[in-house]
Write an enzyme that holds these catalytic residues in place. Structure first.
Site, PDB file in Angstrom:
ATOM      1  N   HIS A  44       5.481 -32.284 -35.157  1.00  0.00           N
ATOM      2  CA  HIS A  44       4.844 -32.853 -36.351  1.00  0.00           C
ATOM      3  C   HIS A  44       3.873 -33.964 -35.937  1.00  0.00           C
ATOM      4  CE1 HIS A  44       9.041 -31.762 -37.882  1.00  0.00           C
ATOM      5  NE2 HIS A  44       8.251 -30.878 -38.441  1.00  0.00           N
ATOM      6  N   CYS A 153      11.441 -20.936 -44.204  1.00  0.00           N
ATOM      7  CA  CYS A 153       9.984 -20.804 -44.349  1.00  0.00           C
ATOM      8  C   CYS A 153       9.550 -21.008 -45.797  1.00  0.00           C
ATOM      9  CB  CYS A 153       9.501 -19.419 -43.927  1.00  0.00           C
ATOM     10  SG  CYS A 153       9.735 -19.013 -42.202  1.00  0.00           S
ATOM     11  N   CYS A 176      15.091 -13.790 -40.070  1.00  0.00           N
ATOM     12  CA  CYS A 176      13.723 -14.320 -39.954  1.00  0.00           C
ATOM     13  C   CYS A 176      13.528 -14.792 -38.514  1.00  0.00           C
ATOM     14  CB  CYS A 176      13.527 -15.489 -40.917  1.00  0.00           C
ATOM     15  SG  CYS A 176      12.091 -16.478 -40.513  1.00  0.00           S
ATOM     16  N   HIS A 179      13.145 -18.827 -38.063  1.00  0.00           N
ATOM     17  CA  HIS A 179      14.304 -19.714 -38.183  1.00  0.00           C
ATOM     18  C   HIS A 179      15.579 -19.146 -37.578  1.00  0.00           C
ATOM     19  CE1 HIS A 179      11.537 -21.702 -40.940  1.00  0.00           C
ATOM     20  NE2 HIS A 179      12.188 -22.782 -40.590  1.00  0.00           N
ATOM     21  N   LYS A 326       9.052 -22.450 -29.603  1.00  0.00           N
ATOM     22  CA  LYS A 326       8.521 -23.483 -30.487  1.00  0.00           C
ATOM     23  C   LYS A 326       9.573 -24.571 -30.675  1.00  0.00           C
ATOM     24  CE  LYS A 326       6.790 -24.122 -35.165  1.00  0.00           C
ATOM     25  NZ  LYS A 326       7.479 -24.101 -36.435  1.00  0.00           N
ATOM     26  N   LYS A 329      13.735 -28.581 -34.878  1.00  0.00           N
ATOM     27  CA  LYS A 329      14.985 -29.282 -35.115  1.00  0.00           C
ATOM     28  C   LYS A 329      16.111 -28.277 -35.316  1.00  0.00           C
ATOM     29  CE  LYS A 329      15.128 -33.792 -35.376  1.00  0.00           C
ATOM     30  NZ  LYS A 329      16.209 -34.574 -34.816  1.00  0.00           N
TER      31      LYS A 329
HETATM   32  N1  MSP Z   1       5.688 -28.285 -45.919  1.00  0.00           N
HETATM   33  C1  MSP Z   1       5.022 -27.286 -45.181  1.00  0.00           C
HETATM   34  C2  MSP Z   1       3.526 -27.531 -45.151  1.00  0.00           C
HETATM   35  C3  MSP Z   1       2.878 -27.603 -46.493  1.00  0.00           C
HETATM   36  S1  MSP Z   1       1.196 -27.948 -46.384  1.00  0.00           S
HETATM   37  C4  MSP Z   1       0.619 -27.709 -47.903  1.00  0.00           C
HETATM   38  C5  MSP Z   1       5.545 -27.274 -43.755  1.00  0.00           C
HETATM   39  N2  MSP Z   1       6.126 -28.400 -43.349  1.00  0.00           N
HETATM   40  S2  MSP Z   1       6.815 -28.661 -41.927  1.00  0.00           S
HETATM   41  O1  MSP Z   1       7.507 -29.917 -42.020  1.00  0.00           O
HETATM   42  O2  MSP Z   1       7.572 -27.522 -41.522  1.00  0.00           O
HETATM   43  O3  MSP Z   1       5.672 -28.958 -40.928  1.00  0.00           O
HETATM   44  C6  MSP Z   1       4.806 -28.007 -40.554  1.00  0.00           C
HETATM   45  C7  MSP Z   1       3.810 -28.491 -39.535  1.00  0.00           C
HETATM   46  O4  MSP Z   1       4.384 -29.305 -38.510  1.00  0.00           O
HETATM   47  C8  MSP Z   1       3.255 -27.309 -38.800  1.00  0.00           C
HETATM   48  O5  MSP Z   1       2.268 -26.645 -39.484  1.00  0.00           O
HETATM   49  C9  MSP Z   1       2.696 -27.976 -37.599  1.00  0.00           C
HETATM   50  O6  MSP Z   1       1.504 -28.591 -37.978  1.00  0.00           O
HETATM   51  C10 MSP Z   1       3.758 -29.012 -37.292  1.00  0.00           C
HETATM   52  N3  MSP Z   1       4.751 -28.488 -36.354  1.00  0.00           N
HETATM   53  C11 MSP Z   1       6.079 -28.247 -36.565  1.00  0.00           C
HETATM   54  N4  MSP Z   1       6.633 -27.821 -35.399  1.00  0.00           N
HETATM   55  C12 MSP Z   1       5.695 -27.771 -34.444  1.00  0.00           C
HETATM   56  C13 MSP Z   1       5.685 -27.483 -33.073  1.00  0.00           C
HETATM   57  N5  MSP Z   1       6.750 -27.138 -32.393  1.00  0.00           N
HETATM   58  N6  MSP Z   1       4.504 -27.598 -32.429  1.00  0.00           N
HETATM   59  C14 MSP Z   1       3.354 -28.014 -33.055  1.00  0.00           C
HETATM   60  N7  MSP Z   1       3.340 -28.285 -34.332  1.00  0.00           N
HETATM   61  C15 MSP Z   1       4.473 -28.136 -35.079  1.00  0.00           C
HETATM   62  O7  MSP Z   1       5.404 -26.279 -43.096  1.00  0.00           O
END
Ligand code: MSP
Length: 544
Positions: A44, A153, A176, A179, A326, A329
């Protein structure tokens, strides 16, 4: 003739960049809004940093810049997490936002302009308004749907996208792959968005504006997906109530993705301040490639239905991998950002992830690589160069940055290398090649280090007849370093903010135009104590 007010130019004010219509350009960049079911990890954080570097960069070009981040708080996933923790979804969201997601911005030194929560009144109002507009225009109808839903998702899955493991806890079940958990079969009477009607317009958009989805690998995947045929989208749920109510049917709440995507316009005045909205929209969306589909298919279709402009660009960056997978958590591979910043600082975090990973591709994180690059490129590279140059100006010229004498070829070469670095870095930013922008600066550090080694100012200082040459060499080195302070300001803001005044830089660093190499000297240096990037002993706990 009427009296004119004098508009003397402010010193160092960046000249604003007009667009084709002669207006100020606007650059509006967003991150995804993050689910508050859990605390942030470095995946993130990577997205946050990338969007922040772009925002700071465009701001330093004088563009009318706005950067937005925030949290995604509705839906089943958050509701279940809250109930598992014995609190209401709202209480859970408040706790995670104040204890984890907002503090992340300080941890990473993010200069966002706004933070939106999908539970904000301004957002919920906009969602209801937008939905009503689409309903009134005939884009929404009632229907029945049965499908495989992944709560992780928050998405219905096609059968082709699911796996059936042969062994393990979920053997023989539909799982899935993102996850690693079984999907749920949902059958519901829902409201639907006629997304299929936008298939041709979407394909035309990808065709005519290749820059709309980047990089090419993500674009190809999106085009293939839409070519297979778009279905209508179920946009409401009646089996739970944690969401925005459908305005004409209060037994339903809005599907969490439909709700969440609207944050990009609810935060910029779509619902209540059209002038502000016109000023900001359309945006550049930085997202992980996992959610590029939502942003490059569903989102533009929603905007088309509402008669609004589609985003300028959806850039899907790669994943941070741990052990080849990837980082996540739920798979217990998450690393908290402050585990890194507590040891190396926020600048090093930002620098490392942007330079070590090609933006748009996956990359693996390792403590060894981080530590090695920190030592070589920041502590021994930029940090040591800056300390040495400042110390020599202090010692040989009593702190006054010396005037240049006659220039030799080597000096011209450095001035030219600085100009080239600036051009290359700016060009890279326009292509979202964030790693190349950092690389252009890193090469200039190496070039300057080579110059100092070749010119040996410490030897010149011993020869009174070489006084002018010594002045020129240090004066040129100061100019190169000043260019680096400006060029790296979006990437390592804390170190740059110390470096600029230490080199005798005039005025605010933020007011220096990032498109121009610094060719002026003058001013007084001040010693860099402690150094910009102190040596770091990798602690046991971080190394494992
Ligand atoms: N809530 C949705 C997004 C809604 S936008 C209108 C979501 N949230 S999330 O908390 O799962 O965060 C997603 C984003 O976190 C991913 O799109 C990415 O930008 C980032 N990442 C989460 N895990 C990641 C990695 N392992 N590597 C790089 N980025 C990652 O999806």
């Amino acid at each position: 003739m009427s009296a004119r007010r004098s508009h003397l130019p402010e010193p160092n004010r960046i000249e604003r960049v007009p667009n084709a219509r002669g207006e100020d350009t606007s650059f509006y960049v967003t991150t995804p809004i993050f689910y508050v079911n859990d605390v942030p990890h470095i995946g993130h954080a990577y997205t946050e940093v990338a969007a922040d570097v772009l925002a700071r960069w465009h701001r330093q070009r004088g563009e009318d810049t706005w950067s937005l981040t925030g949290t995604d708080e509705h839906g089943q996933k958050i509701m279940r997490t809250a109930s598992a923790n014995g609190v209401s979804p709202r209480e859970w969201a408040d706790k995670l936002v104040s204890e984890a997601w907002k503090p992340l911005l300080d941890t990473l030194d993010i200069a966002n302009d706004d933070f939106i929560r999908t539970t904000d009144e301004r957002h919920e109002r906009t969602v209801a308004m937008f939905l009503q507009e689409l309903y009134d225009a005939g884009h929404i109808y009632a229907g029945e749907f049965e499908g495989y839903y992944c709560v992780g998702c928050e998405e219905y899955k096609r059968l082709a996208d699911l796996e059936t493991p042969e062994s393990g806890e979920f053997a023989g079940r539909l799982v899935c792959p993102v996850h690693g958990r079984p999907v749920e079969v949902l059958k519901e009477q829902n409201w639907f968005f006629r997304m299929s009607a936008f298939q041709d317009r979407l394909l035309k958009l990808y065709e005519e504006h290749p820059a709309f989805v980047q990089p090419a690998s993500v674009r190809n995947e999106i085009v293939q997906f839409v070519k297979q045929g778009l279905e209508d989208l179920s946009i409401s749920r009646s089996s739970f109530d944690w969401g925005v109510r459908v305005p004409w049917d209060d037994s339903h709440v809005v599907y969490v993705w439909f709700d969440a995507l609207l944050n990009y316009i609810s935060a910029t005045g779509y619902g209540d301040d059209r002038a502000e909205f016109e000023r900001r929209w359309p945006a550049v969306h930085i997202v992980g490639k996992d959610i590029a589909r939502f942003h490059a298919v569903i989102w533009p279709a929603m905007l088309m239905a509402a008669g609004l402009e589609v985003p300028k660009t959806v850039f899907g960056h790669g994943w941070l991998l741990v052990g080849g997978e990837k980082m996540s958590k739920s798979k217990l591979t998450g690393i908290a950002p402050n585990q890194i910043t507590d040891v190396f600082g926020s600048d090093a975090f930002r620098y490392y992830f942007l330079s070590a990973i090609t933006f748009g591709q996956d990359g693996s994180f390792s403590w060894e690589d981080l530590s090695a690059r920190y030592q070589a490129e920041l502590a021994n590279g930029l940090g040591n160069l800056a300390s040495r140059v400042v110390a020599m100006v202090d010692r040989y010229f009593d702190g006054e940055v010396p005037e240049l004498g006659a220039l030799e070829r080597g000096d011209e070469f450095i001035l030219d290398a600085s100009r080239q670095a600036v051009l290359q870095a700016n060009d890279a930013i326009d292509r979202f090649a964030l790693d190349e922008a950092v690389e252009a600066a890193r090469r200039l550090v190496t070039t300057l280090n080579g110059y100092i080694t070749d010119e040996e100012p410490w030897a010149l200082a011993k020869d009174p007849s070489a006084r002018e040459r010594l002045a020129t060499v240090l004066g040129i080195a100061v100019r190169g370093l000043k260019t680096l302070a400006v060029l790296l300001a979006p990437v390592i803001p804390k170190a740059s903010a110390r470096l600029w005044p230490a080199l005798g830089g005039d005025g605010e660093l933020a007011a220096q135009d990032i498109r121009v190499a610094i060719e002026s000297g003058g001013g007084r240096v001040s010693l860099l104590d402690p150094p910009l990037f102190p040596r770091v002993e990798l602690l046991e706990q971080s190394a494992d």
